[in-house]
Design a protein around this motif. Structure first.
Motif, PDB file in Angstrom:
ATOM      1  N   ASP A 172      35.535 -13.734 -20.513  1.00 20.35           N
ATOM      2  CA  ASP A 172      36.112 -12.402 -20.697  1.00 20.35           C
ATOM      3  C   ASP A 172      36.080 -11.622 -19.389  1.00 20.35           C
ATOM      4  OD1 ASP A 172      36.497 -12.933 -23.363  1.00 20.35           O
ATOM      5  OD2 ASP A 172      34.628 -11.967 -24.011  1.00 20.35           O
ATOM      6  N   GLY A 173      37.256 -11.184 -18.945  1.00 19.37           N
ATOM      7  CA  GLY A 173      37.352 -10.404 -17.716  1.00 19.37           C
ATOM      8  C   GLY A 173      37.179 -11.220 -16.455  1.00 19.37           C
ATOM      9  N   CYS A 174      37.272 -12.542 -16.592  1.00 15.34           N
ATOM     10  CA  CYS A 174      36.965 -13.407 -15.450  1.00 15.34           C
ATOM     11  C   CYS A 174      37.945 -13.238 -14.298  1.00 15.34           C
ATOM     12  CB  CYS A 174      36.911 -14.861 -15.883  1.00 15.34           C
ATOM     13  SG  CYS A 174      38.452 -15.496 -16.606  1.00 15.34           S
TER      14      CYS A 174
ATOM     15  N   ILE B  15      30.538 -19.890 -18.902  1.00 10.27           N
ATOM     16  CA  ILE B  15      31.895 -19.882 -18.388  1.00 10.27           C
ATOM     17  C   ILE B  15      32.489 -21.291 -18.436  1.00 10.27           C
ATOM     18  CG2 ILE B  15      31.501 -17.885 -16.928  1.00 10.27           C
ATOM     19  CD1 ILE B  15      31.212 -19.704 -14.543  1.00 10.27           C
ATOM     20  N   THR B  16      33.821 -21.345 -18.540  1.00  8.13           N
ATOM     21  CA  THR B  16      34.520 -22.614 -18.677  1.00  8.13           C
ATOM     22  C   THR B  16      35.519 -22.794 -17.534  1.00  8.13           C
ATOM     23  OG1 THR B  16      36.368 -21.732 -19.980  1.00  8.13           O
ATOM     24  CG2 THR B  16      34.350 -22.286 -21.177  1.00  8.13           C
ATOM     25  N   ASP B  17      36.364 -23.791 -17.677  1.00  6.42           N
ATOM     26  CA  ASP B  17      37.396 -24.040 -16.669  1.00  6.42           C
ATOM     27  C   ASP B  17      38.297 -22.830 -16.463  1.00  6.42           C
ATOM     28  OD1 ASP B  17      36.403 -26.579 -16.429  1.00  6.42           O
ATOM     29  OD2 ASP B  17      37.908 -27.509 -17.720  1.00  6.42           O
TER      30      ASP B  17
ATOM     31  N   SER C  64      25.008 -25.947 -14.909  1.00  2.00           N
ATOM     32  CA  SER C  64      24.888 -25.736 -16.355  1.00  2.00           C
ATOM     33  C   SER C  64      25.993 -24.870 -16.951  1.00  2.00           C
ATOM     34  CB  SER C  64      23.515 -25.136 -16.697  1.00  2.00           C
ATOM     35  OG  SER C  64      22.483 -25.974 -16.257  1.00  2.00           O
ATOM     36  N   CYS C  65      27.114 -24.737 -16.266  1.00  2.06           N
ATOM     37  CA  CYS C  65      28.267 -24.045 -16.837  1.00  2.06           C
ATOM     38  C   CYS C  65      29.084 -25.030 -17.675  1.00  2.06           C
ATOM     39  CB  CYS C  65      29.141 -23.457 -15.732  1.00  2.06           C
ATOM     40  SG  CYS C  65      28.337 -22.125 -14.802  1.00  2.06           S
ATOM     41  N   ARG C  66      29.947 -24.511 -18.560  1.00  4.61           N
ATOM     42  CA  ARG C  66      30.711 -25.367 -19.480  1.00  4.61           C
ATOM     43  C   ARG C  66      32.035 -25.791 -18.848  1.00  4.61           C
ATOM     44  NH1 ARG C  66      32.446 -23.585 -24.187  1.00  4.61           N
ATOM     45  NH2 ARG C  66      32.367 -21.352 -23.712  1.00  4.61           N
ATOM     46  N   ILE C  67      31.935 -26.457 -17.720  1.00  5.24           N
ATOM     47  CA  ILE C  67      33.137 -26.894 -17.019  1.00  5.24           C
ATOM     48  C   ILE C  67      33.229 -28.415 -17.050  1.00  5.24           C
ATOM     49  CG2 ILE C  67      33.144 -24.888 -15.503  1.00  5.24           C
ATOM     50  CD1 ILE C  67      31.943 -26.659 -13.323  1.00  5.24           C
TER      51      ILE C  67
ATOM     52  N   THR D 118      26.707 -30.324 -15.938  1.00  7.10           N
ATOM     53  CA  THR D 118      28.031 -29.937 -16.437  1.00  7.10           C
ATOM     54  C   THR D 118      28.688 -31.167 -17.068  1.00  7.10           C
ATOM     55  OG1 THR D 118      29.139 -30.473 -14.339  1.00  7.10           O
ATOM     56  CG2 THR D 118      28.265 -28.232 -14.589  1.00  7.10           C
ATOM     57  N   GLU D 119      29.916 -30.983 -17.571  1.00  4.14           N
ATOM     58  CA  GLU D 119      30.655 -32.093 -18.176  1.00  4.14           C
ATOM     59  C   GLU D 119      31.583 -32.770 -17.170  1.00  4.14           C
ATOM     60  OE1 GLU D 119      30.204 -33.381 -21.239  1.00  4.14           O
ATOM     61  OE2 GLU D 119      28.499 -32.009 -21.267  1.00  4.14           O
ATOM     62  N   VAL D 120      31.346 -32.541 -15.903  1.00  2.55           N
ATOM     63  CA  VAL D 120      32.147 -33.178 -14.861  1.00  2.55           C
ATOM     64  C   VAL D 120      31.921 -34.682 -14.894  1.00  2.55           C
ATOM     65  CG1 VAL D 120      32.399 -33.457 -12.357  1.00  2.55           C
ATOM     66  CG2 VAL D 120      32.235 -31.165 -13.364  1.00  2.55           C
TER      67      VAL D 120
END
Length: 481
Positions: A262-264, A283-285, A304-307, A329-331
């Motif tokens: 939100d507001g990124c 935060i995500t992609d 540890s972000c949701r990227i 992360t999910e990288v």
């Protein structure tokens, strides 16, 4: 000269005074006694009236009020004193009142100093650096004595839980360039208002405080502010409007601030940033899209972000990027293709990601890489083979990777390695032999390789070892775990 000083140290009990020596010589003797932990209250007496300039006694055992008379006898010559971690009390600080040329004082972890002790240093108007880290006795009222320290450039009050409301006394310290009040959970938005007039402030640390978006609005006039650490503060993307108005801002830590997408889009306004920490946020992609314009970034932390893989495409234009943190992360392997063109990268952390051996081939062209963290179970010998072109590597972390004796043959390509971790793998003494030729190695971690024997250390070096079969310091300066 060094031999003479060592001899004096050995025979220190024979000397009653060094006051006849040139100041630089007596200073060297003092420093050697401190470094070797040979200074005592008795031997300190020999330095009375020696006009010493710097007394670095931080964490020195046995230091208490009875030492302060000799310390203060240095008089107007004394420029800096570090009494951190000592048993000096408020009464001991009385002795420093006449050392009016003091420019730096450190009293970190000195819980026997309270507001009363601060009163004794209120007249030291030449002080440029003052530090009272982790002090539970200093309160807002005590900070009132700081208002007279008009030449103060650096003030450190980290982990001082009683200072809420006291920052109002800093309003007149217009020369102040650095203020550290991180880990003071008593600090609120109201404490930020007095800082609005400190226009020379360049560094501000307020992490783990209660400062919110409203508190950040008071920082808009700090046009010289280049470093802002707000880790763990309850801020949202709304604060980014104010931060974008800070023309000198280069370092920003927003880790653990519960930021979301939100507001990124507002992050794109921080185009001069060189260091950005967004770790441990939700935060995500979608957030990464707005990093494209931050072309001056040199360090980016997304721990540890949701990227995942798709988000990394937004980093391809960050050609100045040197350090990238993608841990937890999910990288995966596909995403690493977006990093292949970031040839300035010096450090990458891919621990606890889903990167596999095949993905590591995409890093083979990053010739500037010096540090690589691959703490992941899915990395094997094949992945290590893909990295052999990275001959400039100085630190390689393979903790948890499934490296076997065969895989250690590839280590011969990394002649510049200073630090190597191969933990929890399947190494035997046969594989350890390949590590012996890494002459630049200073730290080696082989823990949790259950097939190693008592002879492991002997295989690494022919030099004399200590008695610990589990690891220790070799005479070659190699430390083994």
């Amino acid at each position: 000269m060094e031999l003479c000083i060592y001899k004096i140290r050995e025979d220190i009990d024979k000397y009653s005074s060094f006051s006849m020596l040139p100041r630089d010589i007596s200073q060297q003797v003092f420093n050697e006694l401190v470094y070797s932990q040979c200074l005592t209250e008795v031997s300190l007496g020999a330095f009375r009236d020696c006009a010493l300039q710097d007394l670095d006694l931080g964490e020195y055992p046995g230091l208490e009020d009875s030492w302060m008379d000799v310390i203060s006898s240095q008089g107007l010559s004394l420029l800096s004193v570090d009494l951190s971690g000592s048993d000096v009390t408020d009464s001991g600080l009385i002795h420093l009142k006449n050392c009016t040329n003091l420019q730096a004082m450190n009293f970190n972890y000195s819980d026997q100093i309270s507001d009363r002790g601060l009163e004794h240093i209120s007249g030291l108007s030449n002080l440029a650096t003052l530090s009272f880290r982790r002090n539970n006795q200093i309160t807002a009222q005590g900070l009132s004595v700081l208002s007279g320290l008009v030449n103060l450039l650096k003030l450190d009050l980290e982990r001082c839980p009683g200072i809420h409301g006291g920052l109002v006394h800093l309003k007149g310290l217009t020369k102040l360039e650095s203020l550290n009040i991180k880990c003071c959970n008593c600090i609120t938005d109201a404490d930020m208002k007095p800082l609005s007039g400190l226009t020379n402030l360049k560094e501000l640390q307020i992490s783990s405080s209660k400062v919110s978006d409203y508190g950040v609005t008071f920082l808009k006039g700090l046009h010289k502010l280049s470093l802002l650490n707000m880790e763990g503060c309850p801020v949202t993307a709304a604060c980014l409007d104010c931060l974008a108005a800070l023309p000198a801002l280069l370092y920003l830590n927003l880790s653990r601030c519960n930021l979301s997408d939100d507001g990124c889009e507002k992050i794109s306004g921080l185009q001069k940033l060189k260091v950005l920490n967004l770790g441990f946020n939700d935060i995500t992609d979608a957030y990464l899209v707005h990093l494209r314009g931050l072309i001056n970034l040199e360090t980016l932390n997304l721990d540890s972000c949701r990227i995942d893989d798709e988000g990394l495409v937004n980093l391809t234009g960050l050609q100045r990027l040197r350090c990238l943190e993608l841990s937890d992360t999910e990288v995966g392997s596909n995403g690493l293709r977006h990093l292949a063109g970031l040839t300035s990268l010096v450090s990458i952390n891919l621990s606890f990601t889903v990167v596999t051996d095949s993905g590591l081939k995409k890093l083979s062209g990053l010739a500037s890489l010096k540090s690589l963290n691959l703490d992941a179970r899915q990395i094997t010998d094949a992945g290590l083979a893909s990295l052999t072109s990275l001959t400039g590597l100085m630190h390689l972390d393979l903790f948890g990777a499934r490296i076997t004796d065969s895989g250690t043959n590839y280590l011969k390509n990394f002649k510049n390695l200073r630090s190597l971790e191969i933990c929890g793998g399947g190494l035997t003494d046969a594989g350890v032999k390949n590590i012996k030729d890494l002459s630049s190695l200073t730290v080696l971690n082989l823990s949790q390789n259950n097939n190693l024997t008592d002879k492991t250390l002997e295989l690494i070096s022919d030099k004399e070892l200590n008695d610990s079969k589990d690891g220790g310091a070799l005479k070659s300066d190699l430390t083994v775990f």
